[in-house]
Each structure stands twice: as structure tokens, then as C-alpha cells.
Scaffold this motif. Structure first.
Motif, mmCIF file in Angstrom:
data_model
loop_
_atom_site.group_PDB
_atom_site.id
_atom_site.type_symbol
_atom_site.label_atom_id
_atom_site.label_comp_id
_atom_site.label_asym_id
_atom_site.label_seq_id
_atom_site.Cartn_x
_atom_site.Cartn_y
_atom_site.Cartn_z
ATOM 1 N N ALA A 112 0.521 -1.245 0.044
ATOM 2 C CA ALA A 112 0.460 -0.099 0.245
ATOM 3 C C ALA A 112 0.899 1.281 0.321
ATOM 4 O O ALA A 112 0.074 2.026 0.032
ATOM 5 N N VAL A 113 1.721 0.536 0.489
ATOM 6 C CA VAL A 113 3.063 2.640 0.421
ATOM 7 C C VAL A 113 4.267 2.253 -0.805
ATOM 8 O O VAL A 113 5.325 2.804 -0.389
ATOM 9 N N GLY A 114 3.833 1.342 -2.105
ATOM 10 C CA GLY A 114 4.238 1.283 -3.098
ATOM 11 C C GLY A 114 5.666 0.055 -2.754
ATOM 12 O O GLY A 114 6.985 0.274 -3.755
ATOM 13 N N VAL A 115 5.882 -0.384 -2.002
ATOM 14 C CA VAL A 115 6.765 -1.230 -1.536
ATOM 15 C C VAL A 115 6.369 -3.196 -1.891
ATOM 16 O O VAL A 115 5.531 -3.402 -0.543
ATOM 17 N N GLY A 116 6.261 -3.702 -3.189
ATOM 18 C CA GLY A 116 5.568 -4.821 -3.322
ATOM 19 C C GLY A 116 6.182 -5.872 -3.464
ATOM 20 O O GLY A 116 7.642 -6.139 -3.605
ATOM 21 N N GLY A 117 5.246 -6.726 -3.757
ATOM 22 C CA GLY A 117 6.486 -7.917 -3.798
ATOM 23 C C GLY A 117 7.136 -8.772 -2.196
ATOM 24 O O GLY A 117 8.022 -9.297 -2.399
ATOM 25 N N VAL A 118 7.019 -8.129 -1.286
ATOM 26 C CA VAL A 118 8.190 -8.616 -0.150
ATOM 27 C C VAL A 118 7.388 -9.415 0.504
ATOM 28 O O VAL A 118 8.774 -10.884 1.036
ATOM 29 N N LEU A 119 6.824 -10.591 0.843
ATOM 30 C CA LEU A 119 6.358 -12.114 1.293
ATOM 31 C C LEU A 119 7.276 -12.924 0.323
ATOM 32 O O LEU A 119 7.689 -13.938 1.259
ATOM 33 N N GLU A 120 7.087 -12.592 -0.781
ATOM 34 C CA GLU A 120 7.660 -13.238 -1.341
ATOM 35 C C GLU A 120 9.046 -13.694 -1.462
ATOM 36 O O GLU A 120 9.214 -15.017 -1.415
ATOM 37 N N GLY A 121 9.403 -12.417 -1.455
ATOM 38 C CA GLY A 121 11.016 -12.475 -1.365
ATOM 39 C C GLY A 121 10.865 -12.714 0.404
ATOM 40 O O GLY A 121 12.434 -13.151 0.137
ATOM 41 N N ALA A 122 9.981 -12.579 1.225
ATOM 42 C CA ALA A 122 10.542 -12.761 2.151
ATOM 43 C C ALA A 122 11.091 -14.546 2.305
ATOM 44 O O ALA A 122 11.742 -14.860 3.489
ATOM 45 N N ARG A 123 9.530 -14.855 1.735
ATOM 46 C CA ARG A 123 9.827 -16.283 1.732
ATOM 47 C C ARG A 123 11.019 -17.276 1.380
ATOM 48 O O ARG A 123 11.858 -18.131 2.023
ATOM 49 N N LYS A 124 12.075 -16.635 0.995
ATOM 50 C CA LYS A 124 13.301 -17.719 0.856
ATOM 51 C C LYS A 124 13.818 -16.917 1.672
ATOM 52 O O LYS A 124 15.225 -17.666 1.844
ATOM 53 N N PHE A 125 13.964 -16.605 2.688
ATOM 54 C CA PHE A 125 15.143 -16.470 4.121
ATOM 55 C C PHE A 125 14.213 -16.993 5.133
ATOM 56 O O PHE A 125 14.910 -17.467 6.055
ATOM 57 N N ALA A 126 13.251 -18.058 5.094
ATOM 58 C CA ALA A 126 12.229 -18.131 6.066
ATOM 59 C C ALA A 126 12.544 -19.984 5.455
ATOM 60 O O ALA A 126 11.489 -20.557 4.627
ATOM 61 N N ASP A 127 13.653 -21.031 6.255
ATOM 62 C CA ASP A 127 14.361 -21.958 6.089
ATOM 63 C C ASP A 127 12.444 -22.462 6.396
ATOM 64 O O ASP A 127 12.536 -23.862 6.046
ATOM 65 N N ASN A 128 11.968 -22.095 7.493
ATOM 66 C CA ASN A 128 10.807 -22.665 8.232
ATOM 67 C C ASN A 128 9.837 -22.203 7.745
ATOM 68 O O ASN A 128 9.689 -21.064 8.384
#
Length: 288
Positions: A112-128
Motif C-alpha cells: 500500500a506504500v509502494g513496496v510490493g512483492g515483499v512476502l515472496e522475497g521474505a519466504r526465501k529467507f524463511a527455512d521454516n
């Protein structure tokens, strides 16, 4: 220096290293008694305990439980419990259920503040994947060049009042302490210096914590400044709490301390590790 570290994280929650590597790193730095305390999850404990046995280092099962108290989020560390206890396991499973839903809401808030696609990127760092949280979002935002370091990314995007912060209802204080006690463990208030409480509110938290059966508070913490050690030692002594110590290690370069040996405990309060002194079979220091 204390050869004790009773608060550290692996990639089972929001750390970067597997449990065995965290244990090995602590041992290499002279640690004699170690606890892995992943957020709301016990699945790293078996590997960590096995590695500690291999290295001849004493080990305590640990966990860090996310708690909602009044309008605040805080953390309670459990130490020395039975990881097979069904009450504790069920309680932690209930806490984990809300993490993915919160992550979706965080992603939407950032978009909503213009920073999109963050969850997809964050999942790459979440081994669990069950344990996705703000640290994984932060690492992705840093990778994208939107902040320089963890402190900066939380200040800009993820702390309370910032675009990516989403309030969430975690365990109650009484439930978290109760689950730990049901499993035979000791409940400890984690890194109190991180909470923006005045003296009165901190005192009220401690009294409620003790009424629920809580017994300890972190005095020496990688999240504390050295001046905090004396402050929280006096607080522990005044309230009759055991004093704990932990690096709060997550990843090299992300925090103040590596896992392993820690600065000395100020004199006064009884160290929590004396609870297991007979069992651990090594000479560990009292408060100096």
C-alpha cells in the motif's frame, strides 16, 4: 566472562544457521552451558542437543514465546523443560498458526506504500515456513537496498507505527508461563531493556509474571547495553527473580553478540543456571 548462553536462535525460527551450527559456534567461543531458544518452535532442539553431546557441552532445552500483554508484544523464554510435553507443544502450535496470516497482512501494508512483492522475497529467507516473521521481511528489504541494516530496516518499515508493522494477538502472559511450567521449565522475561516501559509498568509486568509462576529475567543480554546489566540485576534482586544471560544471537552481523561466552553478571541476584547446577556437572560461576 560467563561460559553460559541461554538465549539464541537457529533457522528453525528467525536465525540464519542450522541448530548444529549455532551450537558449534557457541562451543568454539568457550560456552559450557547453552540453550537454543527458537521462537514458538521446538523442532531444532533434538539436533542441537545431539551436537552439544558430541562436543561435550551441557545443553538446556529452550524456547522464546511471543506474548501480547496489554498493548505490547513481549517475549518469555522457557528453559529446562521437557520438549515432549503435550501442553507446551499444543500451546506453541496455536501461536504459530497466526504467523502466516500476519505475514500476508504485512505484505499488503507494505504494498500500500509502494513496496510490493515483499512476502515472496521474505519466504526465501524463511527455512521454516511456519515461522515467517519480521526478520525474514527485514532481510529481503535489505537485499533490495531499501535499508542498510537490521536496525535501519526496522526503524523505517517494521517497528510499531511504521508501514509494515501489523499488530497481532499472541499468547497471553499467563498462558506462556503456564505452558513452560506444565513442561517442568523455568519462565524468564526476555531482554527487558527492549521494552519501552516506564518503571511502574515494568513493575506491574513483573508482578503479573510472578503471579503466573514466572521466575526469572534476563540481565545480561546481547540486546542490552552494558549499563543495563546493573539496572536489571538490581531489578531482579528487588523482585526476587533469578537472573539469566543470553546472546540473543540470530545471525553474524545482525546483533551485538555472537553465541557463546558473555560478560559477567553483576553481583546480587541468583543466576538461573544454578537451578540446574547439580545436573549440568560443570563448575559455573555465581554472580561475581
Amino acid at each position: 566472562m560467563l561460559p553460559v548462553d541461554l538465549h539464541a536462535h537457529s533457522n528453525v525460527s528467525d536465525g540464519m544457521l542450522p541448530p548444529r551450527e549455532v551450537v558449534a559456534r557457541a562451543h568454539a567461543r568457550g560456552c559450557q552451558l547453552f540453550a537454543l531458544t527458537d521462537h514458538d518452535d521446538l523442532r531444532g532442539l533434538a539436533a542441537a542437543a545431539d551436537e552439544a553431546r558430541r562436543l561435550g557441552m551441557r545443553f538446556l532445552p529452550g524456547v522464546e514465546i511471543s506474548v501480547s500483554w496489554r498493548k505490547h508484544t513481549l517475549h518469555i523464554v522457557g528453559l529446562g523443560f521437557d520438549p515432549a510435553n503435550v501442553v507446551l507443544q499444543a500451546g506453541l502450535a496455536s501461536v504459530r498458526l497466526g504467523r502466516d496470516e500476519r505475514a500476508v497482512r504485512m505484505d499488503a501494508a507494505l504494498a500500500a506504500v509502494g513496496v510490493g512483492g515483499v512476502l515472496e522475497g521474505a519466504r526465501k529467507f524463511a527455512d521454516n515456513p511456519e515461522m515467517i516473521g519480521r526478520a525474514h521481511f527485514a532481510r529481503h528489504l535489505i537485499e533490495r537496498g531499501l535499508a542498510k541494516d537490521m536496525k535501519g530496516v526496522f526503524k523505517k518499515y517494521l517497528a510499531r507505527g511504521k508501514p509494515g508493522y501489523v499488530a497481532h494477538q499472541w499468547a497471553t502472559l499467563a498462558d506462556a508461563v503456564g505452558w513452560i511450567r506444565a513442561a517442568g521449565g523455568v519462565a524468564v522475561i526476555a531482554h527487558p531493556g527492549r521494552y519501552e516501559f516506564g518503571r511502574q509498568t515494568m513493575g506491574e509486568l513483573i508482578e503479573e509474571f510472578k503471579a503466573a509462576g514466572g521466575e526469572g529475567i534476563e540481565v545480561v543480554s546481547g540486546s542490552h547495553h552494558p549499563a543495563d546489566f546493573e539496572r536489571y540485576a538490581r531489578l531482579a534482586e528487588a523482585h526476587g527473580l533469578l537472573a539469566s544471560a543470553g546472546s540473543d544471537y540470530h545471525a553474524t552481523g545482525e546483533g551485538a553478540r555472537e553465541p557463546g561466552i558473555l560478560p559477567d553478571m553483576p553481583p546480587g541476584p541468583q543466576p538461573v543456571w544454578q537451578r540446574w547446577h547439580a545436573d549440568i556437572g560443570v563448575t559455573l560461576p555465581a554472580a561475581a
